[in-house]
Design a protein around this motif. Structure first.
Motif, PDB file in Angstrom:
ATOM      1  N   VAL A  69      -3.595   8.195  -2.999  1.00 32.53           N
ATOM      2  CA  VAL A  69      -3.831   6.753  -2.872  1.00 32.53           C
ATOM      3  C   VAL A  69      -2.823   5.998  -3.717  1.00 32.53           C
ATOM      4  N   GLY A  70      -2.295   4.959  -3.123  1.00 34.96           N
ATOM      5  CA  GLY A  70      -1.364   4.115  -3.847  1.00 34.96           C
ATOM      6  C   GLY A  70      -1.876   2.698  -3.943  1.00 34.96           C
ATOM      7  N   TRP A  71      -1.548   2.066  -5.047  1.00 34.62           N
ATOM      8  CA  TRP A  71      -1.781   0.628  -5.202  1.00 34.62           C
ATOM      9  C   TRP A  71      -0.420  -0.061  -5.086  1.00 34.62           C
ATOM     10  N   PHE A  72      -0.409  -1.104  -4.282  1.00 39.99           N
ATOM     11  CA  PHE A  72       0.795  -1.886  -4.081  1.00 39.99           C
ATOM     12  C   PHE A  72       0.485  -3.350  -4.406  1.00 39.99           C
ATOM     13  N   ARG A  73       1.536  -4.129  -4.621  1.00 41.05           N
ATOM     14  CA  ARG A  73       1.310  -5.562  -4.796  1.00 41.05           C
ATOM     15  C   ARG A  73       2.395  -6.330  -4.072  1.00 41.05           C
ATOM     16  N   GLN A  74       2.001  -7.511  -3.614  1.00 44.78           N
ATOM     17  CA  GLN A  74       2.899  -8.376  -2.868  1.00 44.78           C
ATOM     18  C   GLN A  74       2.770  -9.775  -3.445  1.00 44.78           C
ATOM     19  N   ALA A  75       3.839 -10.252  -4.029  1.00 40.00           N
ATOM     20  CA  ALA A  75       3.866 -11.619  -4.542  1.00 40.00           C
ATOM     21  C   ALA A  75       4.668 -12.495  -3.580  1.00 40.00           C
ATOM     22  N   PRO A  76       4.378 -13.796  -3.516  1.00 41.47           N
ATOM     23  CA  PRO A  76       5.104 -14.686  -2.605  1.00 41.47           C
ATOM     24  C   PRO A  76       6.609 -14.629  -2.843  1.00 41.47           C
TER      25      PRO A  76
END
Length: 117
Positions: free
Chosen positions: A33-40
């Motif tokens: 499992v991976g955690w990702f993040r997306q910022a504007p």
């Protein structure tokens, strides 16, 4: 088949949050499992990942030393504990599951983390 991410919110600089990723409709125990993040305006970044057994973990330099990923396969849940939060941690955080990393098969809908200064 679903991944549900939760635990985000509004927190002040230096605060902490624990994100949860819960699987339903399939057994998470066979998936990394991976955690990702997306910022504007920014590319999606992989924040952390954990092997199916939990023995292997990895962190992006941006969160290393401030975050801990863990899992409870009996609950089909993966956690991301984030401490000493900074404004640059503000993003939508998503979790994803991979039977054969790094090919992610399932994605959650994301949870918003906002760090205010």
């Amino acid at each position: 088949v679903q991944l549900q991410a939760s635990g985000g919110g509004l927190v002040q600089v230096g605060g902490s949050l624990r994100l949860s990723c819960v699987a339903s409709g399939f057994s998470l125990r066979y998936h990394a499992v991976g955690w990702f993040r997306q910022a504007p305006g920014k590319e999606r970044e992989r924040v952390s990942c954990i092997s199916s057994s939990g023995d292997g973990t990895d962190y992006a330099d941006s969160v290393k030393g401030r975050s801990t990923i863990s899992r409870d396969n009996t609950k089909s849940t993966v956690y991301l504990q984030m401490n000493s939060l900074k404004p640059e941690d503000t993003a939508v955080y998503l979790c994803a599951a991979a039977r054969e990393p790094p090919k992610y098969d399932y994605w959650g809908q994301g949870t918003q983390v906002t760090v205010s200064s």
